[in-house]
Design an enzyme around this catalytic site. Structure first.
Site, mmCIF file in Angstrom:
data_model
loop_
_atom_site.group_PDB
_atom_site.id
_atom_site.type_symbol
_atom_site.label_atom_id
_atom_site.label_comp_id
_atom_site.label_asym_id
_atom_site.label_seq_id
_atom_site.Cartn_x
_atom_site.Cartn_y
_atom_site.Cartn_z
ATOM 1 N N HIS A 16 -25.592 1.460 16.098
ATOM 2 C CA HIS A 16 -26.697 0.782 16.799
ATOM 3 C C HIS A 16 -27.920 1.697 16.839
ATOM 4 O O HIS A 16 -29.044 1.266 16.580
ATOM 5 C CB HIS A 16 -26.317 0.477 18.258
ATOM 6 C CG HIS A 16 -25.200 -0.515 18.441
ATOM 7 N ND1 HIS A 16 -24.151 -0.285 19.286
ATOM 8 C CD2 HIS A 16 -25.003 -1.761 17.929
ATOM 9 C CE1 HIS A 16 -23.338 -1.334 19.291
ATOM 10 N NE2 HIS A 16 -23.826 -2.246 18.467
ATOM 11 N N ARG A 89 -22.978 -5.008 8.831
ATOM 12 C CA ARG A 89 -22.110 -3.928 8.352
ATOM 13 C C ARG A 89 -21.402 -4.320 7.064
ATOM 14 O O ARG A 89 -21.378 -3.588 6.105
ATOM 15 C CB ARG A 89 -21.057 -3.586 9.420
ATOM 16 C CG ARG A 89 -21.625 -2.824 10.588
ATOM 17 C CD ARG A 89 -20.743 -2.885 11.785
ATOM 18 N NE ARG A 89 -20.701 -4.240 12.316
ATOM 19 C CZ ARG A 89 -20.151 -4.579 13.456
ATOM 20 N NH1 ARG A 89 -19.536 -3.667 14.182
ATOM 21 N NH2 ARG A 89 -20.178 -5.819 13.889
HETATM 22 P P1 ADP Z 1 -22.972 -8.732 19.637
HETATM 23 O O1 ADP Z 1 -21.927 -9.075 20.646
HETATM 24 O O2 ADP Z 1 -24.291 -9.418 19.881
HETATM 25 O O3 ADP Z 1 -22.540 -8.823 18.209
HETATM 26 P P2 ADP Z 1 -22.905 -5.862 19.285
HETATM 27 O O4 ADP Z 1 -23.273 -4.814 20.291
HETATM 28 O O5 ADP Z 1 -21.520 -5.882 18.774
HETATM 29 O O6 ADP Z 1 -23.323 -7.213 19.979
HETATM 30 O O7 ADP Z 1 -23.893 -5.760 18.048
HETATM 31 C C1 ADP Z 1 -25.274 -5.881 18.189
HETATM 32 C C2 ADP Z 1 -25.915 -5.848 16.824
HETATM 33 O O8 ADP Z 1 -25.707 -4.559 16.236
HETATM 34 C C3 ADP Z 1 -25.331 -6.845 15.814
HETATM 35 O O9 ADP Z 1 -26.360 -7.307 14.991
HETATM 36 C C4 ADP Z 1 -24.365 -6.014 15.011
HETATM 37 O O10 ADP Z 1 -24.194 -6.543 13.709
HETATM 38 C C5 ADP Z 1 -25.098 -4.691 14.986
HETATM 39 N N1 ADP Z 1 -24.187 -3.568 14.775
HETATM 40 C C6 ADP Z 1 -22.983 -3.367 15.326
HETATM 41 N N2 ADP Z 1 -22.418 -2.215 14.885
HETATM 42 C C7 ADP Z 1 -23.296 -1.666 14.021
HETATM 43 C C8 ADP Z 1 -23.298 -0.512 13.202
HETATM 44 N N3 ADP Z 1 -22.238 0.313 13.148
HETATM 45 N N4 ADP Z 1 -24.385 -0.276 12.434
HETATM 46 C C9 ADP Z 1 -25.440 -1.135 12.471
HETATM 47 N N5 ADP Z 1 -25.479 -2.257 13.179
HETATM 48 C C10 ADP Z 1 -24.443 -2.537 13.960
#
Ligand code: ADP
Length: 164
Positions: A16, A89
């Protein structure tokens, strides 16, 4: 232009954070918003997640951290964002994300969804994988910011291996 990066961030991972740092260079302003989703049973309360994100993004003045509930498009419009940012991802993320993007487009045609590819080094990371490792006392220092690693150790009530 301003972008909105919505998510659960339960907790924030380095994946993130990498996305936030890269997006902060692309947009004039970036709002990172924790979704208060009653249907998910979160590990960390919203306030804790906001603290984690604020601490990890303190070096990025153009990043604003907040929470919201309700429709993402309504919140994007309320905060003046023209773009909803999401991370991809693997192909497994794609189908669901595309469905949400089309839905959001039908609700708010003026808003764009932008997908950013995850950094290769962090492509295996998800909040749930991090929690699974932390639950069994494994090292998570290479997966999450330092403050989050401490919160995970406290939550699972054991010192992280880095701290032992
Ligand atoms: P949600 O429940 O909305 O999917 P997340 O916190 O799991 O919330 O993810 C928020 C965003 O961050 C999503 O767009 C997800 O694809 C992205 N994301 C999650 N993990 C990663 C990562 N390792 N690298 C980049 N983006 C990520």
């Amino acid at each position: 232009m301003k972008a909105l990066y919505p998510g659960s961030f339960d907790p924030l991972t380095l994946g993130h954070l990498d996305l936030i740092e890269r997006a902060a260079r692309l947009f004039d302003g970036l709002v990172v918003a924790v979704l208060q989703n009653p249907s998910k049973n979160p590990t960390f309360p919203v306030e804790r997640r906001l603290d984690q994100i604020r601490t990890a993004t303190a070096h990025l003045p153009q990043v604003e951290v907040t929470s919201f509930d309700g429709l993402t498009v309504a919140f994007a419009q309320a905060c003046g964002a023209g773009v909803i940012l999401r991370g991809l991802r693997a192909m497994s993320d794609f189908e669901f994300e595309l469905q949400i993007a089309h839905t959001n487009k039908s609700l708010a045609p003026g808003l764009e969804t932008l997908f950013m590819a995850t950094a290769t080094a962090h492509s295996f990371l998800s909040s749930s994988v991090v929690k699974e490792v932390a639950r069994f006392g494994g090292p998570v220092g290479h997966m999450v910011p330092q403050g989050v690693a401490q919160d995970l150790a406290a939550f699972f009530n054991r010192a992280s291996p880095e701290q032992r």
